[in-house]
Design a protein around this motif. Sequence first.
Motif, PDB file in Angstrom:
ATOM      1  N   TRP A 104       0.789  -1.231   0.000  1.00  0.00           N
ATOM      2  CA  TRP A 104       0.000   0.000   0.000  1.00  0.00           C
ATOM      3  C   TRP A 104       0.824   1.284   0.000  1.00  0.00           C
ATOM      4  N   LEU A 105       2.131   1.203  -0.109  1.00  0.00           N
ATOM      5  CA  LEU A 105       2.977   2.371   0.112  1.00  0.00           C
ATOM      6  C   LEU A 105       2.590   3.561  -0.764  1.00  0.00           C
ATOM      7  N   LEU A 106       2.281   3.345  -2.035  1.00  0.00           N
ATOM      8  CA  LEU A 106       1.924   4.454  -2.921  1.00  0.00           C
ATOM      9  C   LEU A 106       0.650   5.164  -2.458  1.00  0.00           C
ATOM     10  N   ALA A 107      -0.213   4.443  -1.789  1.00  0.00           N
ATOM     11  CA  ALA A 107      -1.471   5.030  -1.325  1.00  0.00           C
ATOM     12  C   ALA A 107      -1.360   5.654   0.053  1.00  0.00           C
ATOM     13  N   LYS A 108      -0.338   5.277   0.811  1.00  0.00           N
ATOM     14  CA  LYS A 108      -0.252   5.661   2.211  1.00  0.00           C
ATOM     15  C   LYS A 108       0.973   6.497   2.562  1.00  0.00           C
ATOM     16  N   GLY A 109       1.973   6.546   1.673  1.00  0.00           N
ATOM     17  CA  GLY A 109       3.260   7.094   2.066  1.00  0.00           C
ATOM     18  C   GLY A 109       3.640   8.437   1.493  1.00  0.00           C
ATOM     19  N   PHE A 110       2.709   9.127   0.860  1.00  0.00           N
ATOM     20  CA  PHE A 110       3.052  10.407   0.234  1.00  0.00           C
ATOM     21  C   PHE A 110       3.294  11.494   1.292  1.00  0.00           C
ATOM     22  N   PRO A 111       4.008  12.574   0.937  1.00  0.00           N
ATOM     23  CA  PRO A 111       4.274  13.649   1.905  1.00  0.00           C
ATOM     24  C   PRO A 111       2.987  14.201   2.517  1.00  0.00           C
ATOM     25  N   ASN A 112       3.033  14.450   3.812  1.00  0.00           N
ATOM     26  CA  ASN A 112       1.919  14.980   4.590  1.00  0.00           C
ATOM     27  C   ASN A 112       0.812  13.957   4.848  1.00  0.00           C
ATOM     28  N   SER A 113       1.070  12.688   4.579  1.00  0.00           N
ATOM     29  CA  SER A 113       0.028  11.676   4.784  1.00  0.00           C
ATOM     30  C   SER A 113      -0.036  11.168   6.220  1.00  0.00           C
ATOM     31  N   ALA A 114       0.936  11.534   7.049  1.00  0.00           N
ATOM     32  CA  ALA A 114       0.950  11.114   8.455  1.00  0.00           C
ATOM     33  C   ALA A 114       0.939  12.363   9.336  1.00  0.00           C
ATOM     34  N   VAL A 115      -0.244  12.807   9.684  1.00  0.00           N
ATOM     35  CA  VAL A 115      -0.401  14.016  10.500  1.00  0.00           C
ATOM     36  C   VAL A 115      -0.372  13.646  11.974  1.00  0.00           C
ATOM     37  N   LEU A 116       0.261  14.488  12.770  1.00  0.00           N
ATOM     38  CA  LEU A 116       0.285  14.328  14.214  1.00  0.00           C
ATOM     39  C   LEU A 116      -0.179  15.602  14.898  1.00  0.00           C
ATOM     40  N   SER A 117      -0.926  15.445  15.985  1.00  0.00           N
ATOM     41  CA  SER A 117      -1.199  16.577  16.861  1.00  0.00           C
ATOM     42  C   SER A 117       0.056  16.874  17.673  1.00  0.00           C
ATOM     43  N   GLN A 118      -0.042  17.800  18.598  1.00  0.00           N
ATOM     44  CA  GLN A 118       1.027  17.962  19.584  1.00  0.00           C
ATOM     45  C   GLN A 118       1.127  16.677  20.402  1.00  0.00           C
ATOM     46  N   TRP A 119       2.310  16.415  20.960  1.00  0.00           N
ATOM     47  CA  TRP A 119       2.469  15.251  21.832  1.00  0.00           C
ATOM     48  C   TRP A 119       1.858  15.532  23.195  1.00  0.00           C
ATOM     49  N   LEU A 120       1.224  14.517  23.760  1.00  0.00           N
ATOM     50  CA  LEU A 120       0.478  14.646  25.008  1.00  0.00           C
ATOM     51  C   LEU A 120       0.974  13.616  26.019  1.00  0.00           C
ATOM     52  N   PRO A 121       0.832  13.882  27.320  1.00  0.00           N
ATOM     53  CA  PRO A 121       1.265  12.907  28.323  1.00  0.00           C
ATOM     54  C   PRO A 121       0.468  11.612  28.202  1.00  0.00           C
ATOM     55  N   PHE A 122       1.142  10.497  28.409  1.00  0.00           N
ATOM     56  CA  PHE A 122       0.471   9.204  28.436  1.00  0.00           C
ATOM     57  C   PHE A 122       0.124   8.884  29.875  1.00  0.00           C
ATOM     58  N   GLU A 123      -1.152   8.705  30.158  1.00  0.00           N
ATOM     59  CA  GLU A 123      -1.633   8.515  31.519  1.00  0.00           C
ATOM     60  C   GLU A 123      -1.981   7.058  31.816  1.00  0.00           C
ATOM     61  N   GLY A 124      -1.603   6.150  30.905  1.00  0.00           N
ATOM     62  CA  GLY A 124      -1.929   4.739  31.087  1.00  0.00           C
ATOM     63  C   GLY A 124      -3.075   4.322  30.186  1.00  0.00           C
ATOM     64  N   LEU A 125      -3.126   3.030  29.880  1.00  0.00           N
ATOM     65  CA  LEU A 125      -4.159   2.539  28.970  1.00  0.00           C
ATOM     66  C   LEU A 125      -5.548   2.646  29.581  1.00  0.00           C
ATOM     67  N   GLY A 126      -5.657   2.345  30.863  1.00  0.00           N
ATOM     68  CA  GLY A 126      -6.958   2.439  31.508  1.00  0.00           C
ATOM     69  C   GLY A 126      -7.509   3.850  31.485  1.00  0.00           C
ATOM     70  N   ALA A 127      -6.667   4.817  31.818  1.00  0.00           N
ATOM     71  CA  ALA A 127      -7.100   6.217  31.805  1.00  0.00           C
ATOM     72  C   ALA A 127      -7.408   6.685  30.391  1.00  0.00           C
ATOM     73  N   SER A 128      -6.614   6.239  29.417  1.00  0.00           N
ATOM     74  CA  SER A 128      -6.838   6.655  28.024  1.00  0.00           C
ATOM     75  C   SER A 128      -8.172   6.144  27.501  1.00  0.00           C
ATOM     76  N   ALA A 129      -8.609   4.986  27.983  1.00  0.00           N
ATOM     77  CA  ALA A 129      -9.881   4.421  27.538  1.00  0.00           C
ATOM     78  C   ALA A 129     -11.087   5.180  28.082  1.00  0.00           C
ATOM     79  N   ASN A 130     -10.859   6.106  28.989  1.00  0.00           N
ATOM     80  CA  ASN A 130     -11.955   6.909  29.523  1.00  0.00           C
ATOM     81  C   ASN A 130     -12.330   8.075  28.619  1.00  0.00           C
ATOM     82  N   PHE A 131     -11.545   8.298  27.563  1.00  0.00           N
ATOM     83  CA  PHE A 131     -11.773   9.459  26.711  1.00  0.00           C
ATOM     84  C   PHE A 131     -11.804   9.059  25.241  1.00  0.00           C
ATOM     85  N   ASP A 132     -12.594   9.793  24.473  1.00  0.00           N
ATOM     86  CA  ASP A 132     -12.655   9.594  23.027  1.00  0.00           C
ATOM     87  C   ASP A 132     -11.673  10.529  22.334  1.00  0.00           C
ATOM     88  N   PHE A 133     -11.217  10.114  21.153  1.00  0.00           N
ATOM     89  CA  PHE A 133     -10.499  11.021  20.257  1.00  0.00           C
ATOM     90  C   PHE A 133     -11.421  11.309  19.072  1.00  0.00           C
TER      91      PHE A 133
END
Length: 206
Positions: A104-133
Motif C-alpha cells: 500500500w505504500l503508494l497510497a499511504k506514504g506520500f508527503p503529509n500523509s501522516a499528521v500528528l497533533s502535539q504530543w500529550l502525556p500518556f496517563e496509562g491505557l486504563g485512563a486513556s480508555a476513559n476518553f474519546d479522540f
Amino acid sequence: MVIKNIYCVGRNYMQHAKELNNAVPTSPFLFAKPTHALVEGQGQTISMPQDQGDVHYEVEFVVHISEKFEPDMKAEELIDKIAIGIDFTLREVQDELKEKGLPWLLAKGFPNSAVLSQWLPFEGLGASANFDFTLEKNGIEVQRGNIKEMIFDIPTIIEFSAKHFGLDEGDIIYTGTPSGVGKAGKGDRFVLKWKEEKVGELLIGD
C-alpha cells in the motif's frame, strides 16, 4: 524529536472494516509510512496529491515508544506519550493496489500523509480508555473513536510489532481508525481533539 519508524494498524475497528467492505482481520494487520510523510498539525496549510483520485482522512490514536522492547515488557513501560493523528490515504490508488495484491505504500506514504497533533502525556491505557479522540472537518465532527473499541488492543499491537519488525525508542504506532472516514479536499479544515479539547489543526491547500 527524531521519529525512527512509523507503523500503522489497518482494519482495527469493526465498523471501519465493514464500511469499506473489508474482511475483519484475525491477527494485527500492519503497514508502514516513510518519515517524510510526517507533519505536525499546527494550524498550517498542507498540500495533498491532486491528480491521483480521492484522498480520505482516517483519525487515529498514536503512541510513541520510549525505549527498546524487551520480552515481557508492558505497554505502560514502553509508551511515554501519545498524539492524535490522521492517516491520509489515496483511496482509489489503494483499491487498485489491493486488487493486484501489492503493498500500500503508494497510497499511504506520500508527503503529509501522516499528521500528528502535539504530543500529550500518556496517563496509562486504563485512563486513556476513559476518553474519546475525535476529528472535525469544517466544524463538523466526522469521526469519534476510543481505544477500548479496538479489535486488537495496544499491548497486542506492541507485541506483534516487536516480534515481526522490531520496536525501539523513537518508533510510533498509528493504532487504527474508527468508522466515518471520508474525502478530504482543497479548503477543508481539520481539527484533532483529545478529551474534547483541540490538540491539532490543519488546512488542505493545493
